[in-house]
Design an enzyme around this catalytic site. Sequence first.
Site, short mmCIF file in Angstrom:
data_model
loop_
_atom_site.label_atom_id
_atom_site.label_comp_id
_atom_site.label_asym_id
_atom_site.label_seq_id
_atom_site.Cartn_x
_atom_site.Cartn_y
_atom_site.Cartn_z
N LYS B 98 -14.71 14.41 -9.14
CA LYS B 98 -13.52 13.93 -8.62
C LYS B 98 -12.79 15.13 -8.13
CE LYS B 98 -8.96 12.47 -9.50
NZ LYS B 98 -7.81 12.52 -10.58
N GLY B 159 1.18 11.77 -13.11
CA GLY B 159 2.19 11.66 -14.43
C GLY B 159 3.54 11.19 -13.99
N ALA B 185 -3.27 8.40 -9.41
CA ALA B 185 -2.10 8.83 -9.74
C ALA B 185 -1.09 7.96 -9.32
CB ALA B 185 -1.96 10.34 -9.22
N GLY B 186 -0.03 8.03 -10.21
CA GLY B 186 1.34 7.63 -9.98
C GLY B 186 1.41 6.14 -10.79
N ALA B 207 -4.42 7.76 -15.86
CA ALA B 207 -4.44 8.16 -17.34
C ALA B 207 -3.33 8.08 -18.09
CB ALA B 207 -5.08 9.65 -17.13
N SER B 208 -2.47 9.04 -17.48
CA SER B 208 -1.09 9.02 -18.34
C SER B 208 -0.40 7.56 -18.55
CB SER B 208 0.04 9.69 -17.47
OG SER B 208 -0.39 11.08 -17.08
#
EC number: 2.8.1.10
Lengths: 76, 264
Positions: B98, B159, B185-186, B207-208
């Site tokens: 990635k 994040g 992301a986001g 993830a976050s």
Amino acid sequence: MTAAQAPAAHVTVSVNGEPRRIDAGLTLDQLVSTLSPAPSGIAAALNEAVVPRGQWPETRLGEGDRIEVLTAVQGG
Amino acid sequence: MADDPLTIGDTTFTSRLIMGTGGTPSLDIMERALLASGTELTTVAMRRLDPTVAGSVLSLLEKHGIRVLPNTAGCYTAGEAVLTARLAREALGTDWVKLEVIADERTLLPDPVELLDAAETLVDDGFTVLPYTNDDPVLARKLEDAGCAAIMPLGSPIGSGLGIRNPHNFQLITERAGVPVVLDAGAGTASDVALAMELGCAAVMLASAVTRAQEPVLMAEGMRHAVEAGRLAFRAGRIPRRYFAEASSPTAGLAHLDPERPAF
């Protein structure tokens, strides 16, 4: 002209950014074994170039060498 | 889902949720969250070996048969990213990466010039490259032309939990792409993930949103359902948006009742 000097007994290298005095002629696999008992999941770069694991035993470290030893951690 | 697999490069996945492992409170919670998410592909970062750290994310992924996807997080130049990818290949025995090349710490937005440069080098070097990119349809096309196996546009900064800030761009990217498009992301909550899939994303990476949720395991399960729900809705084809109502009950056959004389 200088007389031939005896090889230095120790050299200073950088291991993951920390200066470290090691025996002259120490090989990369010997160095890594001082950091981790098992080399699985680990990779090493010598002066910004990857050294494949198979070449660690014949890779002798010299004065000023920069060694990075990386592994996978949580991330992303 | 088994009848609707995701194919990236030469590999087929049942799950369309790619998980990250950063920010988890503990290995135990991470393990339960990964299992609840149903993920089959999970990212790790490459960092300096710390002999004092016990427990390994790698052994955990191996134990559950989850494929590892090393990232190049923290790299600011193509050179750093390429070296990190090569180290990851050596350490983990995978040529998947990635690819992240970020421009600055404040936004963590990708540096498009360095990213494309690194992608070209790594594709030439035999890697299966999944680039974290801006939500830019032009850059997405260039990355695909460079041979990337998937395109991973950001919905909003890493994040931030701000969801997909430009759904139109996502649609432009997914309509055109010949490789899987993965929201990266986001995502902040399940509806962000469902929207990504409805816009034609082939998968979502997060993830976050899970690891920093108050209940990571519960959120992981929610995300699994959101991916599946959004995917089903995308495949089903949504109704067009209309300005006025359109009755769903038939208008024919209505009884003729005197509106002036209600019976009650």
